[in-house]
Design a protein around this motif. Structure first.
Motif, PDB file in Angstrom:
ATOM      1  N   GLY A  58      50.083  49.773  46.823  1.00  0.00           N
ATOM      2  CA  GLY A  58      49.116  50.447  45.972  1.00  0.00           C
ATOM      3  C   GLY A  58      49.822  51.388  45.019  1.00  0.00           C
ATOM      4  N   ASN A  59      49.049  52.245  44.395  1.00  0.00           N
ATOM      5  CA  ASN A  59      49.579  53.134  43.372  1.00  0.00           C
ATOM      6  C   ASN A  59      50.127  54.426  43.987  1.00  0.00           C
ATOM      7  OD1 ASN A  59      50.184  54.094  40.849  1.00  0.00           O
ATOM      8  ND2 ASN A  59      48.133  54.915  40.485  1.00  0.00           N
ATOM      9  N   PHE A  60      51.191  54.293  44.743  1.00  0.00           N
ATOM     10  CA  PHE A  60      51.827  55.446  45.374  1.00  0.00           C
ATOM     11  C   PHE A  60      53.302  55.487  44.978  1.00  0.00           C
ATOM     12  CE2 PHE A  60      48.983  57.569  48.355  1.00  0.00           C
ATOM     13  CZ  PHE A  60      47.890  56.729  48.302  1.00  0.00           C
ATOM     14  N   PRO A  61      53.869  56.710  44.836  1.00  0.00           N
ATOM     15  CA  PRO A  61      55.272  56.831  44.406  1.00  0.00           C
ATOM     16  C   PRO A  61      56.238  56.353  45.486  1.00  0.00           C
ATOM     17  CG  PRO A  61      54.378  58.980  44.992  1.00  0.00           C
ATOM     18  CD  PRO A  61      53.220  58.031  45.027  1.00  0.00           C
ATOM     19  N   ASP A  62      57.482  56.223  45.065  1.00  0.00           N
ATOM     20  CA  ASP A  62      58.529  55.740  45.974  1.00  0.00           C
ATOM     21  C   ASP A  62      58.809  56.693  47.125  1.00  0.00           C
ATOM     22  OD1 ASP A  62      60.527  54.219  43.312  1.00  0.00           O
ATOM     23  OD2 ASP A  62      58.725  53.560  44.391  1.00  0.00           O
ATOM     24  N   ARG A  63      58.291  57.915  47.041  1.00  0.00           N
ATOM     25  CA  ARG A  63      58.457  58.846  48.167  1.00  0.00           C
ATOM     26  C   ARG A  63      57.802  58.283  49.430  1.00  0.00           C
ATOM     27  NH1 ARG A  63      55.778  63.070  48.435  1.00  0.00           N
ATOM     28  NH2 ARG A  63      54.137  62.677  46.896  1.00  0.00           N
ATOM     29  N   PHE A  64      56.873  57.382  49.229  1.00  0.00           N
ATOM     30  CA  PHE A  64      56.194  56.729  50.341  1.00  0.00           C
ATOM     31  C   PHE A  64      56.910  55.412  50.636  1.00  0.00           C
ATOM     32  CE2 PHE A  64      52.223  59.152  50.869  1.00  0.00           C
ATOM     33  CZ  PHE A  64      52.298  59.973  49.761  1.00  0.00           C
ATOM     34  N   SER A  65      57.420  55.301  51.830  1.00  0.00           N
ATOM     35  CA  SER A  65      58.113  54.072  52.221  1.00  0.00           C
ATOM     36  C   SER A  65      57.713  53.716  53.641  1.00  0.00           C
ATOM     37  CB  SER A  65      59.629  54.244  52.134  1.00  0.00           C
ATOM     38  OG  SER A  65      60.067  55.228  53.044  1.00  0.00           O
ATOM     39  N   GLY A  66      58.032  52.510  54.013  1.00  0.00           N
ATOM     40  CA  GLY A  66      57.625  52.088  55.343  1.00  0.00           C
ATOM     41  C   GLY A  66      58.586  51.101  55.957  1.00  0.00           C
ATOM     42  N   HIS A  67      58.217  50.703  57.133  1.00  0.00           N
ATOM     43  CA  HIS A  67      59.037  49.739  57.854  1.00  0.00           C
ATOM     44  C   HIS A  67      58.156  49.046  58.875  1.00  0.00           C
ATOM     45  CE1 HIS A  67      62.865  48.156  59.260  1.00  0.00           C
ATOM     46  NE2 HIS A  67      62.425  48.310  60.480  1.00  0.00           N
ATOM     47  N   GLN A  68      58.461  47.780  59.119  1.00  0.00           N
ATOM     48  CA  GLN A  68      57.794  47.067  60.203  1.00  0.00           C
ATOM     49  C   GLN A  68      58.860  46.513  61.136  1.00  0.00           C
ATOM     50  OE1 GLN A  68      55.524  43.430  59.411  1.00  0.00           O
ATOM     51  NE2 GLN A  68      54.024  44.052  60.976  1.00  0.00           N
ATOM     52  N   PHE A  69      58.624  46.641  62.398  1.00  0.00           N
ATOM     53  CA  PHE A  69      59.586  46.208  63.409  1.00  0.00           C
ATOM     54  C   PHE A  69      59.227  44.813  63.932  1.00  0.00           C
ATOM     55  CE2 PHE A  69      61.758  50.188  63.553  1.00  0.00           C
ATOM     56  CZ  PHE A  69      60.798  51.128  63.203  1.00  0.00           C
ATOM     57  N   PRO A  70      60.184  44.162  64.638  1.00  0.00           N
ATOM     58  CA  PRO A  70      59.904  42.806  65.143  1.00  0.00           C
ATOM     59  C   PRO A  70      58.682  42.727  66.047  1.00  0.00           C
ATOM     60  CG  PRO A  70      62.255  43.238  65.216  1.00  0.00           C
ATOM     61  CD  PRO A  70      61.587  44.539  64.827  1.00  0.00           C
ATOM     62  N   ASN A  71      58.311  43.825  66.701  1.00  0.00           N
ATOM     63  CA  ASN A  71      57.122  43.795  67.569  1.00  0.00           C
ATOM     64  C   ASN A  71      55.846  44.106  66.773  1.00  0.00           C
ATOM     65  OD1 ASN A  71      57.340  46.517  67.065  1.00  0.00           O
ATOM     66  ND2 ASN A  71      57.290  47.148  69.220  1.00  0.00           N
ATOM     67  N   TYR A  72      55.932  44.096  65.463  1.00  0.00           N
ATOM     68  CA  TYR A  72      54.838  44.295  64.505  1.00  0.00           C
ATOM     69  C   TYR A  72      54.433  45.754  64.325  1.00  0.00           C
ATOM     70  CZ  TYR A  72      54.425  39.323  65.521  1.00  0.00           C
ATOM     71  OH  TYR A  72      54.708  37.990  65.739  1.00  0.00           O
ATOM     72  N   SER A  73      54.970  46.668  65.124  1.00  0.00           N
ATOM     73  CA  SER A  73      54.655  48.070  64.900  1.00  0.00           C
ATOM     74  C   SER A  73      55.243  48.512  63.567  1.00  0.00           C
ATOM     75  CB  SER A  73      55.170  48.935  66.047  1.00  0.00           C
ATOM     76  OG  SER A  73      56.582  48.927  66.072  1.00  0.00           O
ATOM     77  N   SER A  74      54.783  49.650  63.106  1.00  0.00           N
ATOM     78  CA  SER A  74      55.174  50.066  61.753  1.00  0.00           C
ATOM     79  C   SER A  74      55.336  51.576  61.680  1.00  0.00           C
ATOM     80  CB  SER A  74      54.105  49.609  60.755  1.00  0.00           C
ATOM     81  OG  SER A  74      54.378  50.064  59.442  1.00  0.00           O
ATOM     82  N   GLU A  75      56.103  51.999  60.711  1.00  0.00           N
ATOM     83  CA  GLU A  75      56.270  53.416  60.394  1.00  0.00           C
ATOM     84  C   GLU A  75      55.963  53.653  58.918  1.00  0.00           C
ATOM     85  OE1 GLU A  75      59.842  54.789  63.475  1.00  0.00           O
ATOM     86  OE2 GLU A  75      60.251  54.580  61.331  1.00  0.00           O
ATOM     87  N   LEU A  76      55.388  54.805  58.660  1.00  0.00           N
ATOM     88  CA  LEU A  76      55.197  55.283  57.290  1.00  0.00           C
ATOM     89  C   LEU A  76      56.052  56.530  57.130  1.00  0.00           C
ATOM     90  CD1 LEU A  76      53.741  55.732  54.530  1.00  0.00           C
ATOM     91  CD2 LEU A  76      51.922  56.874  55.814  1.00  0.00           C
ATOM     92  N   ASN A  77      56.889  56.547  56.125  1.00  0.00           N
ATOM     93  CA  ASN A  77      57.733  57.700  55.834  1.00  0.00           C
ATOM     94  C   ASN A  77      57.335  58.299  54.492  1.00  0.00           C
ATOM     95  OD1 ASN A  77      59.785  57.347  58.087  1.00  0.00           O
ATOM     96  ND2 ASN A  77      59.974  55.377  57.047  1.00  0.00           N
ATOM     97  N   VAL A  78      57.237  59.606  54.475  1.00  0.00           N
ATOM     98  CA  VAL A  78      56.979  60.290  53.213  1.00  0.00           C
ATOM     99  C   VAL A  78      58.061  61.345  53.033  1.00  0.00           C
ATOM    100  CG1 VAL A  78      55.320  61.509  51.769  1.00  0.00           C
ATOM    101  CG2 VAL A  78      54.505  59.981  53.580  1.00  0.00           C
ATOM    102  N   ASN A  79      58.775  61.257  51.930  1.00  0.00           N
ATOM    103  CA  ASN A  79      59.845  62.212  51.620  1.00  0.00           C
ATOM    104  C   ASN A  79      59.363  63.264  50.643  1.00  0.00           C
ATOM    105  OD1 ASN A  79      61.805  60.809  53.169  1.00  0.00           O
ATOM    106  ND2 ASN A  79      62.093  59.356  51.495  1.00  0.00           N
ATOM    107  N   ALA A  80      60.095  64.382  50.616  1.00  0.00           N
ATOM    108  CA  ALA A  80      59.822  65.449  49.633  1.00  0.00           C
ATOM    109  C   ALA A  80      58.339  65.765  49.580  1.00  0.00           C
ATOM    110  CB  ALA A  80      60.348  65.026  48.255  1.00  0.00           C
ATOM    111  N   LEU A  81      57.797  66.143  50.712  1.00  0.00           N
ATOM    112  CA  LEU A  81      56.360  66.354  50.835  1.00  0.00           C
ATOM    113  C   LEU A  81      55.837  67.367  49.828  1.00  0.00           C
ATOM    114  CD1 LEU A  81      56.025  66.384  54.717  1.00  0.00           C
ATOM    115  CD2 LEU A  81      54.901  64.770  53.158  1.00  0.00           C
ATOM    116  N   LEU A  82      54.666  67.027  49.294  1.00  0.00           N
ATOM    117  CA  LEU A  82      53.941  67.903  48.387  1.00  0.00           C
ATOM    118  C   LEU A  82      52.669  68.371  49.063  1.00  0.00           C
ATOM    119  CD1 LEU A  82      54.190  65.692  45.165  1.00  0.00           C
ATOM    120  CD2 LEU A  82      55.689  67.590  45.813  1.00  0.00           C
ATOM    121  N   LEU A  83      52.123  69.479  48.569  1.00  0.00           N
ATOM    122  CA  LEU A  83      50.873  69.968  49.147  1.00  0.00           C
ATOM    123  C   LEU A  83      49.784  68.896  49.068  1.00  0.00           C
ATOM    124  CD1 LEU A  83      50.760  73.618  47.744  1.00  0.00           C
ATOM    125  CD2 LEU A  83      51.574  72.838  49.967  1.00  0.00           C
ATOM    126  N   GLY A  84      49.801  68.132  47.991  1.00  0.00           N
ATOM    127  CA  GLY A  84      48.805  67.090  47.771  1.00  0.00           C
ATOM    128  C   GLY A  84      48.915  65.910  48.715  1.00  0.00           C
TER     129      GLY A  84
END
Lengths: 116, 112
Positions: A58-84
């Protein structure tokens, strides 16, 4: 049958920090999507993972990244957090990345992120 | 860009009466529509859906109507019950992917 589970349920971070949110999909599901829901708004699509790759975004900046593991679980990472970035982050799972009729998407309870 | 709109932020109805929640969309590529219900501190729960090849889908007390020419859909709950009190989200997506767009939600209150 465990549904979609997310962790942590609540967390507080300081502006500029980084955060990692985790999601385990519903049993039998192989596709994970992440949504951001700000107060008073509907969920907004961040991205979707299938076969350990980001398939849609979607329309989100590169600060938002993710990963999916072989067991289908996932992580969402957000860098340089903003108040928004303060919002409820929802993970959703389905059995396919396609929008086939009846391919219902199930949501977890979400992770509340507060950035101060 | 808000491709899915729910123009009524709240709705209050009496128990036993009909609740009608409305939703409008702008993207002609959308051809699958869903309604989700959300209680506080919980994630959205799937309620009912409709494909663009239909104009009505019914599941118990819940019926969704789709008017493609007007790009409008509505959710009817009959009869309304106090347990139906929640925020209802309308969502839409194209048939070839799961990029769902949500409306801002309508808070339904059913009074005993």
């Amino acid at each position: 049958d465990a549904g979609v589970t997310q962790s942590p349920t609540h967390l507080i971070k300081t502006r500029g920090q980084q955060v990692t949110l985790r999601c385990s999909p519903k049993s039998g599901h192989d596709t994970v999507s992440w949504y951001q829901q700000a107060l008073g708004q509907g969920p907004q699509f961040i991205f979707q993972y299938y076969e350990e790759e980001e398939r849609q975004r979607g329309n989100f900046p590169d600060r938002f990244s993710g990963h999916q593991f072989p067991n289908y679980s996932s992580e969402l990472n957000v860098n340089a957090l903003l108040l928004g970035d303060s919002a409820l982050y929802l993970c959703a799972s389905s059995y396919s990345p396609t929008g086939a009729t009846g391919n219902t998407i199930y949501f977890g309870e979400g992770s509340w992120l507060t950035v101060v | 860009d808000q491709q899915v709109k729910q123009n009524s932020p709240s709705l209050s109805v009496q128990e036993g009466r009909i609740s009608i929640l409305n939703c409008d969309y702008t993207n002609s590529m959308f051809d699958y529509f869903l309604w989700y219900k959300k209680y506080p501190a919980e994630g959205p729960t799937f309620l009912i859906s409709i494909s663009s090849i239909k104009d009505k889908n019914e599941d118990g007390r819940f019926t969704v109507f789709l008017n493609k020419s007007a790009k409008h859909l509505s959710l009817h709950i009959v009869p309304s019950q106090p347990g139906d009190s929640a925020v209802y989200f309308c969502a839409a997506r194209p048939s070839n992917n799961n990029d769902m767009r949500f409306g801002a939600g309508t808070r339904l209150t059913v009074k005993p």
